[in-house]
Scaffold this motif. Structure first.
Motif, PDB file in Angstrom:
ATOM      1  N   ARG A   3      51.084  12.558  44.315  1.00 37.61           N
ATOM      2  CA  ARG A   3      52.285  12.545  45.158  1.00 37.61           C
ATOM      3  C   ARG A   3      53.553  12.168  44.392  1.00 37.61           C
ATOM      4  NH1 ARG A   3      52.290  10.850  51.208  1.00 37.61           N
ATOM      5  NH2 ARG A   3      51.127  12.648  51.860  1.00 37.61           N
ATOM      6  N   ASN A   4      53.390  11.255  43.461  1.00 36.38           N
ATOM      7  CA  ASN A   4      54.563  10.768  42.732  1.00 36.38           C
ATOM      8  C   ASN A   4      55.259  11.887  41.965  1.00 36.38           C
ATOM      9  OD1 ASN A   4      54.217   8.204  43.637  1.00 36.38           O
ATOM     10  ND2 ASN A   4      52.997   7.538  41.896  1.00 36.38           N
ATOM     11  N   PHE A   5      54.497  12.894  41.524  1.00 34.92           N
ATOM     12  CA  PHE A   5      55.109  14.004  40.795  1.00 34.92           C
ATOM     13  C   PHE A   5      56.044  14.810  41.705  1.00 34.92           C
ATOM     14  CE2 PHE A   5      51.270  13.416  38.040  1.00 34.92           C
ATOM     15  CZ  PHE A   5      51.968  12.977  36.917  1.00 34.92           C
ATOM     16  N   TYR A   6      55.632  14.959  42.969  1.00 32.29           N
ATOM     17  CA  TYR A   6      56.517  15.642  43.921  1.00 32.29           C
ATOM     18  C   TYR A   6      57.828  14.858  44.064  1.00 32.29           C
ATOM     19  CZ  TYR A   6      52.530  18.410  45.566  1.00 32.29           C
ATOM     20  OH  TYR A   6      51.466  19.264  45.656  1.00 32.29           O
ATOM     21  N   PHE A   7      57.684  13.549  44.235  1.00 32.16           N
ATOM     22  CA  PHE A   7      58.884  12.719  44.442  1.00 32.16           C
ATOM     23  C   PHE A   7      59.789  12.738  43.211  1.00 32.16           C
ATOM     24  CE2 PHE A   7      55.879  10.299  47.390  1.00 32.16           C
ATOM     25  CZ  PHE A   7      56.283  11.039  48.490  1.00 32.16           C
ATOM     26  N   ILE A   8      59.158  12.718  42.035  1.00 31.41           N
ATOM     27  CA  ILE A   8      59.955  12.763  40.801  1.00 31.41           C
ATOM     28  C   ILE A   8      60.704  14.095  40.731  1.00 31.41           C
ATOM     29  CG2 ILE A   8      59.795  12.887  38.272  1.00 31.41           C
ATOM     30  CD1 ILE A   8      57.423  10.866  38.525  1.00 31.41           C
ATOM     31  N   GLY A   9      59.996  15.178  41.071  1.00 35.80           N
ATOM     32  CA  GLY A   9      60.624  16.505  41.056  1.00 35.80           C
ATOM     33  C   GLY A   9      61.772  16.607  42.052  1.00 35.80           C
ATOM     34  N   ILE A  10      61.544  16.101  43.258  1.00 39.17           N
ATOM     35  CA  ILE A  10      62.584  16.146  44.306  1.00 39.17           C
ATOM     36  C   ILE A  10      63.804  15.336  43.851  1.00 39.17           C
ATOM     37  CG2 ILE A  10      63.108  15.359  46.647  1.00 39.17           C
ATOM     38  CD1 ILE A  10      60.051  15.986  47.247  1.00 39.17           C
ATOM     39  N   ALA A  11      63.551  14.146  43.337  1.00 36.85           N
ATOM     40  CA  ALA A  11      64.659  13.296  42.864  1.00 36.85           C
ATOM     41  C   ALA A  11      65.378  13.956  41.690  1.00 36.85           C
ATOM     42  CB  ALA A  11      64.125  11.926  42.453  1.00 36.85           C
ATOM     43  N   PHE A  12      64.618  14.618  40.826  1.00 35.56           N
ATOM     44  CA  PHE A  12      65.226  15.290  39.664  1.00 35.56           C
ATOM     45  C   PHE A  12      66.179  16.394  40.128  1.00 35.56           C
ATOM     46  CE2 PHE A  12      65.073  18.844  36.637  1.00 35.56           C
ATOM     47  CZ  PHE A  12      65.618  18.227  35.527  1.00 35.56           C
ATOM     48  N   PHE A  13      65.710  17.244  41.035  1.00 34.11           N
ATOM     49  CA  PHE A  13      66.579  18.321  41.520  1.00 34.11           C
ATOM     50  C   PHE A  13      67.817  17.756  42.235  1.00 34.11           C
ATOM     51  CE2 PHE A  13      62.636  21.063  41.391  1.00 34.11           C
ATOM     52  CZ  PHE A  13      63.087  21.856  40.357  1.00 34.11           C
ATOM     53  N   GLY A  14      67.592  16.703  43.015  1.00 32.95           N
ATOM     54  CA  GLY A  14      68.726  16.067  43.692  1.00 32.95           C
ATOM     55  C   GLY A  14      69.743  15.550  42.690  1.00 32.95           C
ATOM     56  N   MET A  15      69.243  14.924  41.651  1.00 36.18           N
ATOM     57  CA  MET A  15      70.132  14.373  40.619  1.00 36.18           C
ATOM     58  C   MET A  15      70.930  15.482  39.933  1.00 36.18           C
ATOM     59  SD  MET A  15      68.976  12.386  37.174  1.00 36.18           S
ATOM     60  CE  MET A  15      68.315  13.870  36.458  1.00 36.18           C
ATOM     61  N   ILE A  16      70.240  16.587  39.598  1.00 37.18           N
ATOM     62  CA  ILE A  16      70.919  17.700  38.925  1.00 37.18           C
ATOM     63  C   ILE A  16      72.045  18.243  39.803  1.00 37.18           C
ATOM     64  CG2 ILE A  16      70.593  20.079  38.060  1.00 37.18           C
ATOM     65  CD1 ILE A  16      69.363  17.827  36.312  1.00 37.18           C
ATOM     66  N   ASN A  17      71.746  18.404  41.094  1.00 37.93           N
ATOM     67  CA  ASN A  17      72.785  18.929  41.990  1.00 37.93           C
ATOM     68  C   ASN A  17      73.932  17.933  42.139  1.00 37.93           C
ATOM     69  OD1 ASN A  17      73.505  21.214  43.492  1.00 37.93           O
ATOM     70  ND2 ASN A  17      72.998  20.189  45.410  1.00 37.93           N
ATOM     71  N   GLY A  18      73.592  16.666  42.190  1.00 38.92           N
ATOM     72  CA  GLY A  18      74.623  15.641  42.342  1.00 38.92           C
ATOM     73  C   GLY A  18      75.544  15.536  41.147  1.00 38.92           C
ATOM     74  N   ILE A  19      75.026  15.854  39.974  1.00 41.83           N
ATOM     75  CA  ILE A  19      75.849  15.723  38.756  1.00 41.83           C
ATOM     76  C   ILE A  19      76.570  17.035  38.424  1.00 41.83           C
ATOM     77  CG2 ILE A  19      75.778  15.287  36.261  1.00 41.83           C
ATOM     78  CD1 ILE A  19      73.398  13.447  36.759  1.00 41.83           C
ATOM     79  N   PHE A  20      75.892  18.176  38.629  1.00 36.78           N
ATOM     80  CA  PHE A  20      76.423  19.431  38.087  1.00 36.78           C
ATOM     81  C   PHE A  20      76.984  20.408  39.121  1.00 36.78           C
ATOM     82  CE2 PHE A  20      73.450  17.929  34.837  1.00 36.78           C
ATOM     83  CZ  PHE A  20      74.282  17.952  33.744  1.00 36.78           C
ATOM     84  N   ASN A  21      76.856  20.094  40.405  1.00 38.11           N
ATOM     85  CA  ASN A  21      77.417  21.009  41.405  1.00 38.11           C
ATOM     86  C   ASN A  21      78.902  20.710  41.578  1.00 38.11           C
ATOM     87  OD1 ASN A  21      78.065  22.539  43.677  1.00 38.11           O
ATOM     88  ND2 ASN A  21      75.982  22.370  44.473  1.00 38.11           N
ATOM     89  N   GLN A  22      79.716  21.485  40.868  1.00 43.34           N
ATOM     90  CA  GLN A  22      81.152  21.182  40.812  1.00 43.34           C
ATOM     91  C   GLN A  22      81.813  21.196  42.190  1.00 43.34           C
ATOM     92  OE1 GLN A  22      81.961  24.345  38.118  1.00 43.34           O
ATOM     93  NE2 GLN A  22      82.247  22.969  36.379  1.00 43.34           N
ATOM     94  N   LEU A  23      81.469  22.222  42.965  1.00 41.45           N
ATOM     95  CA  LEU A  23      82.133  22.401  44.260  1.00 41.45           C
ATOM     96  C   LEU A  23      81.892  21.199  45.172  1.00 41.45           C
ATOM     97  CD1 LEU A  23      83.656  24.361  46.186  1.00 41.45           C
ATOM     98  CD2 LEU A  23      81.413  25.106  46.965  1.00 41.45           C
ATOM     99  N   TRP A  24      80.617  20.851  45.364  1.00 36.53           N
ATOM    100  CA  TRP A  24      80.283  19.770  46.288  1.00 36.53           C
ATOM    101  C   TRP A  24      80.690  18.414  45.745  1.00 36.53           C
ATOM    102  CZ3 TRP A  24      79.582  20.019  51.218  1.00 36.53           C
ATOM    103  CH2 TRP A  24      79.227  21.246  51.771  1.00 36.53           C
ATOM    104  N   LEU A  25      80.633  18.284  44.436  1.00 40.44           N
ATOM    105  CA  LEU A  25      80.986  16.995  43.836  1.00 40.44           C
ATOM    106  C   LEU A  25      82.474  16.702  44.047  1.00 40.44           C
ATOM    107  CD1 LEU A  25      79.888  14.593  42.332  1.00 40.44           C
ATOM    108  CD2 LEU A  25      80.319  15.762  40.191  1.00 40.44           C
ATOM    109  N   ILE A  26      83.301  17.715  43.847  1.00 39.95           N
ATOM    110  CA  ILE A  26      84.741  17.504  44.029  1.00 39.95           C
ATOM    111  C   ILE A  26      85.063  17.277  45.502  1.00 39.95           C
ATOM    112  CG2 ILE A  26      86.997  18.652  43.852  1.00 39.95           C
ATOM    113  CD1 ILE A  26      85.916  19.891  41.217  1.00 39.95           C
ATOM    114  N   PHE A  27      84.390  18.052  46.363  1.00 37.50           N
ATOM    115  CA  PHE A  27      84.576  17.882  47.809  1.00 37.50           C
ATOM    116  C   PHE A  27      84.199  16.459  48.229  1.00 37.50           C
ATOM    117  CE2 PHE A  27      83.195  18.590  52.258  1.00 37.50           C
ATOM    118  CZ  PHE A  27      84.373  19.112  52.758  1.00 37.50           C
ATOM    119  N   ALA A  28      83.029  16.009  47.752  1.00 37.30           N
ATOM    120  CA  ALA A  28      82.576  14.652  48.094  1.00 37.30           C
ATOM    121  C   ALA A  28      83.505  13.604  47.499  1.00 37.30           C
ATOM    122  CB  ALA A  28      81.147  14.440  47.591  1.00 37.30           C
TER     123      ALA A  28
END
Lengths: 107, 106
Positions: A3-28
C-alpha cells in the motif's frame, strides 16, 4: 503491491503538479497572497510554498474522487488495490500538464 | 470609505467567505489540536472544533477514498475550503460582482 507504494506514487504526482504546474501555481499564489498573506508574515517564499502545497493537495484530492466513487459503488468497506490504482492513475492524469516542465527541469 | 460601507455592497461575498474562512481555520485548529488530545477527549475546545467541523468532514469523507486516515481527511477539508473560497471569489469576479483584488470596487 504494498500500500505504501501507492501512497508514495500519489504523493509524488501531487508534488510534481504542485511544483511544476505553472498555471495553477500562479493562480493559487495570487489567492494565497490575498487569503493568507498576513498569516505568512508577507513572506513571498512562504506564500509560494503554501500555494504549491495547495495545488499538490488539490491534485491528490481530485485524483481521489473517482476512487471514492468506485468504493461507494462497489460497496467496499475499505480501499483495495483497484481503488488505489484508480487514485494513482487519477493523480497521474491531473499531473500531465506539469510533466513537460518536470522532465525538462527535473527535481 | 469606512469599514461598514466597504462591506455592505459585497455582503453576498463577504458573508459566505467569512463562514468558509472560519470553518477553514477551525479545521486547521482541529488538526493541530488532534496532535495533542485524544479523539474522544472531553476538552471543550476539542469538542467545539469537532461539532463545528463534523458536518463538513462527513461531506468530504464521501469524496475521499477510505484509505485516507482521519487526520488526512481533516487536512483535505482545509484545502477543500480554501479552494471553495477561491471558487466563490473567482465566480463572482467573472460575473463582475466581486470586490476587485486589492480592495478596489469593480
Amino acid at each position: 503491491m504494498n500500500r505504501n507504494f501507492y501512497f508514495i506514487g500519489i504523493a509524488f504526482f501531487g508534488m510534481i503538479n504542485g511544483i511544476f504546474n505553472q498555471l495553477w501555481l500562479i493562480f493559487a499564489l495570487l489567492y494565497v497572497q490575498i487569503l493568507a498573506g498576513p498569516l505568512l508574515f508577507g513572506s513571498l517564499s512562504l506564500t509560494l510554498m503554501l500555494a504549491s502545497l495547495m495545488v499538490s493537495t488539490a491534485t491528490v484530492i481530485l485524483g481521489g474522487i473517482p476512487a471514492a466513487i468506485y468504493e461507494r459503488v462497489t460497496g467496499a468497506s475499505e480501499s483495495n488495490n483497484v481503488s488505489l490504482w484508480i487514485w494513482l492513475a487519477g493523480t497521474a492524469i491531473l499531473t500531465l500538464p506539469a510533466a513537460g516542465n518536470f522532465l525538462k527541469i527535473g527535481l | 470609505m469606512d469599514f461598514a460601507t466597504s462591506l455592505a455592497p459585497y455582503w453576498y461575498f463577504h458573508l459566505p467567505n467569512f463562514i468558509l474562512a472560519a470553518l477553514m481555520y477551525t479545521m486547521l485548529g482541529r488538526v493541530l489540536l488532534g496532535l495533542m488530545v485524544d479523539a474522544d477527549s472531553p476538552n471543550y475546545i476539542w469538542r467545539f472544533f469537532c461539532r463545528v467541523t463534523d458536518p463538513v468532514i462527513a461531506l468530504i469523507a464521501i469524496a475521499t477514498p477510505k484509505a485516507a486516515p482521519p487526520v488526512v481527511v481533516w487536512l483535505f477539508g482545509f484545502v477543500w475550503l480554501f479552494w471553495l473560497r477561491v471558487a466563490l471569489h473567482y465566480t463572482l469576479l467573472l460575473l463582475n460582482l466581486a470586490p476587485r483584488l486589492g480592495g478596489a470596487a469593480s
